[in-house]
Design an enzyme around this catalytic site. Structure first.
Site, short mmCIF file in Angstrom:
data_model
loop_
_atom_site.label_atom_id
_atom_site.label_comp_id
_atom_site.label_asym_id
_atom_site.label_seq_id
_atom_site.Cartn_x
_atom_site.Cartn_y
_atom_site.Cartn_z
N LEU A 270 23.99 48.01 52.22
CA LEU A 270 22.93 47.28 52.93
C LEU A 270 23.50 46.72 54.24
CD1 LEU A 270 20.09 45.91 52.98
CD2 LEU A 270 21.08 44.02 51.69
N THR A 271 24.67 46.08 54.15
CA THR A 271 25.25 45.36 55.28
C THR A 271 25.63 46.29 56.43
OG1 THR A 271 26.16 43.80 53.69
CG2 THR A 271 27.07 43.71 55.92
N SER B 61 24.03 38.52 56.87
CA SER B 61 23.07 37.61 56.21
C SER B 61 21.65 38.01 56.58
CB SER B 61 23.33 36.18 56.65
OG SER B 61 24.63 35.79 56.30
N GLN C 270 48.00 24.32 43.63
CA GLN C 270 48.58 22.97 43.73
C GLN C 270 49.40 22.63 42.48
OE1 GLN C 270 48.24 21.53 46.54
NE2 GLN C 270 49.31 19.62 46.07
N GLU D 175 27.34 39.38 48.60
CA GLU D 175 25.98 39.36 48.06
C GLU D 175 25.25 38.07 48.44
OE1 GLU D 175 25.09 41.17 44.39
OE2 GLU D 175 26.92 42.36 44.39
N SER E 274 27.34 31.38 50.52
CA SER E 274 26.87 30.13 49.88
C SER E 274 25.73 29.51 50.69
CB SER E 274 28.03 29.13 49.77
OG SER E 274 28.95 29.56 48.81
C1 LIG Z 1 34.84 42.30 49.88
C2 LIG Z 1 33.42 42.49 50.31
C3 LIG Z 1 32.61 43.38 49.62
C4 LIG Z 1 31.29 43.61 50.04
N1 LIG Z 1 30.54 44.56 49.41
C5 LIG Z 1 29.32 44.89 49.92
C6 LIG Z 1 28.59 46.02 49.40
O1 LIG Z 1 29.03 46.68 48.44
N2 LIG Z 1 27.42 46.34 49.98
C7 LIG Z 1 26.90 45.64 51.03
O2 LIG Z 1 25.82 45.99 51.51
N3 LIG Z 1 27.56 44.56 51.53
C8 LIG Z 1 28.76 44.18 51.01
N4 LIG Z 1 29.47 43.10 51.54
C9 LIG Z 1 28.89 42.39 52.68
C10 LIG Z 1 28.47 40.94 52.36
O3 LIG Z 1 27.33 40.93 51.57
C11 LIG Z 1 28.30 40.23 53.70
O4 LIG Z 1 29.61 40.06 54.24
C12 LIG Z 1 27.61 38.91 53.58
O5 LIG Z 1 26.27 39.10 53.22
C13 LIG Z 1 27.68 38.08 54.87
O6 LIG Z 1 27.36 38.84 56.00
P1 LIG Z 1 28.35 38.78 57.27
O7 LIG Z 1 29.70 39.08 56.77
O8 LIG Z 1 27.81 39.65 58.34
O9 LIG Z 1 28.34 37.27 57.74
P2 LIG Z 1 27.27 36.57 58.73
O10 LIG Z 1 25.90 36.86 58.25
O11 LIG Z 1 27.62 36.91 60.14
O12 LIG Z 1 27.57 35.05 58.48
C14 LIG Z 1 28.59 34.31 59.17
C15 LIG Z 1 28.43 32.84 58.80
O13 LIG Z 1 27.16 32.36 59.27
C16 LIG Z 1 26.43 31.81 58.18
N5 LIG Z 1 25.00 32.06 58.35
C17 LIG Z 1 24.40 33.24 58.70
N6 LIG Z 1 23.06 33.08 58.74
C18 LIG Z 1 22.81 31.78 58.42
C19 LIG Z 1 21.63 31.00 58.29
N7 LIG Z 1 20.41 31.53 58.47
N8 LIG Z 1 21.75 29.71 57.95
C20 LIG Z 1 22.96 29.16 57.73
N9 LIG Z 1 24.12 29.84 57.85
C21 LIG Z 1 24.04 31.13 58.17
C22 LIG Z 1 26.98 32.50 56.94
O14 LIG Z 1 26.71 31.77 55.77
C23 LIG Z 1 28.46 32.61 57.28
O15 LIG Z 1 29.07 31.38 57.00
C24 LIG Z 1 30.76 42.86 51.12
C25 LIG Z 1 31.57 41.93 51.78
C26 LIG Z 1 32.87 41.74 51.40
C27 LIG Z 1 33.73 40.77 52.17
#
Ligand SMILES: Cc1cc2nc3c(=O)[nH]c(=O)nc-3n(C[C@H](O)[C@H](O)[C@H](O)COP(=O)(O)OP(=O)(O)OC[C@H]3O[C@@H](n4cnc5c(N)ncnc54)[C@H](O)[C@@H]3O)c2cc1C
Length: 400
Positions: A125-126, A132, A356, A383, A386
């Site tokens: 999906l990502t 997010s 710790q 997924e 927080s």
């Molecule tokens: C090890 C690993 C495995 C993964 N596996 C999969 C997978 O199998 N399939 C898949 O599709 N994805 C996968 N992911 C992706 C994962 O779901 C995303 O990394 C996650 O949803 C966050 O997206 P981002 O990394 O782009 O962070 P961003 O969306 O850029 O977020 C950055 C920061 O901004 C904050 N933020 C963003 N929007 C808001 C808002 N509206 N309000 C408040 N705060 C906000 C976030 O909470 C975070 O702190 C995986 C990620 C990792 C690290």
């Protein structure tokens, strides 16, 4: 109200624990250090039924429920979160998306070998610009006669390099926004489909997290998964179940970190006595155990709700029924998010305290605390972070 697991569930826990300690524990640091995908464990996981936990036997699955699924992910992750996330992405994301929204022909063709563990699945999906805000998907799929042609790239796909089957979301009608994103099934080896960059990660290093790239990738029309335009909405329903698995992942790693802390506290002597005699250490252990218990109750409650929804026939549309108010659907969304949020945050706190308690040795690779500390962080990110869980929960509370 009865909080106890059935005899079968307790037996399942013992079986998974024995498997994890025998087959996974001896290799954990070697896999982690080399950042190597543990291919040799996949057939063993399949043999145990762990790659088809939540699917009926008629599709080659183990025919178990979400409570059993939570137990399995928890016990695997207590030993190695990397194996936990490999199993989670395969079961509750890829295979479940096809099982819940696929046609009978798709289930026969894909769910059966996936659930039997003959094939491994991933779910994309990502994207680099859509994390997010997954509705901001840019990968496109355009219809050409009897096929779809996909172009774009997905990032952070668990099992990306090793999966035989990929479920990916792509825009089919940009004007319809969230209702213009569709899901597709892509098989390994399809021309124009390839795994890309493999991430060099902080933790869960034996799991594979990769880009997947589509360049004029043509799939037949029958590989559209679910209704055209509903792939994003269906993904959100799939994530309800997925969050139970990430809560279980966090729970298992927290349990592992807690147990190694108890062992160490009893054995490490300072000032002439075990450090477990110091109240400061006892209080840490008490807080860790209490928080883990609370996380476990939330996680099992969400799993139990999912099982109840399935038993009452909500399966066809994910957990959501036509009228969310009259079903467990809204509760599942809220409570799986609460479980994921809380268990993920607890796992980070517990692993921090585990380091710790180990003092300087917690900072070394001689003890498992260090690896738990690195691995657990994924649970507050994957997924849905927080912050996003809090948005989901608040939306449910406020009826938005
Ligand atoms: C090890 C690993 C495995 C993964 N596996 C999969 C997978 O199998 N399939 C898949 O599709 N994805 C996968 N992911 C992706 C994962 O779901 C995303 O990394 C996650 O949803 C966050 O997206 P981002 O990394 O782009 O962070 P961003 O969306 O850029 O977020 C950055 C920061 O901004 C904050 N933020 C963003 N929007 C808001 C808002 N509206 N309000 C408040 N705060 C906000 C976030 O909470 C975070 O702190 C995986 C990620 C990792 C690290």
């Amino acid at each position: 109200m009865d909080f106890s697991l059935s005899d079968e569930q307790q037996q399942l826990r013992r079986t998974v624990r024995e498997f994890a300690e025998g087959e996974i524990a001896p290799h954990v640091m070697e896999w982690d250090e080399a950042s190597r995908f543990p291919s040799e464990i996949i057939p063993k996981l399949a043999e145990m039924g762990f790659l088809g936990v939540i699917f009926p036997e008629k599709y080659g699955g183990a025919g178990m429920g979400y409570v059993e699924y939570a137990i399995i992910i928890e016990e695997l992750s207590r030993v190695d979160g990397s194996v936990g996330i490999i199993v989670a992405a395969h079961n509750s994301l890829c295979t479940n998306h096809i099982y819940k929204f696929g046609t009978e022909a798709q289930k026969q063709k894909y769910v059966a070998p996936l659930a039997q563990g003959k094939k491994l699945g991933c779910w994309s999906l990502t994207e680099p610009e859509a994390g997010s805000d997954a509705g901001g998907t840019r990968t496109v799929a355009s219809k050409h006669n009897s096929s779809w042609v996909l172009n774009g790239a997905k990032t952070f796909t668990t099992n990306g390099h090793h999966a035989d089957v990929c479920v990916a979301m792509a825009v089919t009608d940009a004007a319809k926004k969230h209702h213009g994103i569709s899901a597709f099934i892509i098989e390994k080896g399809t021309p124009g489909f390839r795994p890309g960059k493999k991430e060099n990660k902080l933790g869960l290093r034996a799991s594979d997290t990769s880009e997947v790239v589509f360049t004029d990738c043509r799939v037949p029309a029958e590989n559209l998964l679910g209704r055209e335009g509903e792939g994003f909405v269906n993904s959100l329903q799939i994530l309800d179940g997925g969050r139970i698995s990430i809560a279980s992942l966090g729970l298992g790693m927290a349990q592992g970190a807690y147990e190694c802390s108890v062992r160490y506290a009893k054995q490490r002597k300072q000032f002439g006595k075990p450090i477990s005699d110091f109240q400061a250490i006892q209080f840490k252990l008490a807080d860790m155990a209490t928080q883990i218990d609370a996380a476990r109750l939330l996680t099992y409650r969400a799993a139990w709700l999912a099982d109840r929804a399935i038993a009452s026939g909500d399966r066809v549309s994910g957990f959501a029924a036509a009228n969310p108010e009259s079903s467990d659907a809204a509760r599942i969304t809220r409570e799986s998010s609460m479980a994921k949020l809380y268990a993920g945050e607890v796992a980070v706190r517990v692993a921090n305290e585990a380091v710790q308690i180990h003092g300087g040795y917690g900072f070394t690779k001689d003890y498992p605390a260090e690896k738990f500390y690195r691995d657990v962080k994924l649970c507050t990110i994957g997924e849905g972070t927080s912050e996003i869980q809090r948005l989901v929960i608040a939306r449910q509370l406020l009826g938005k």
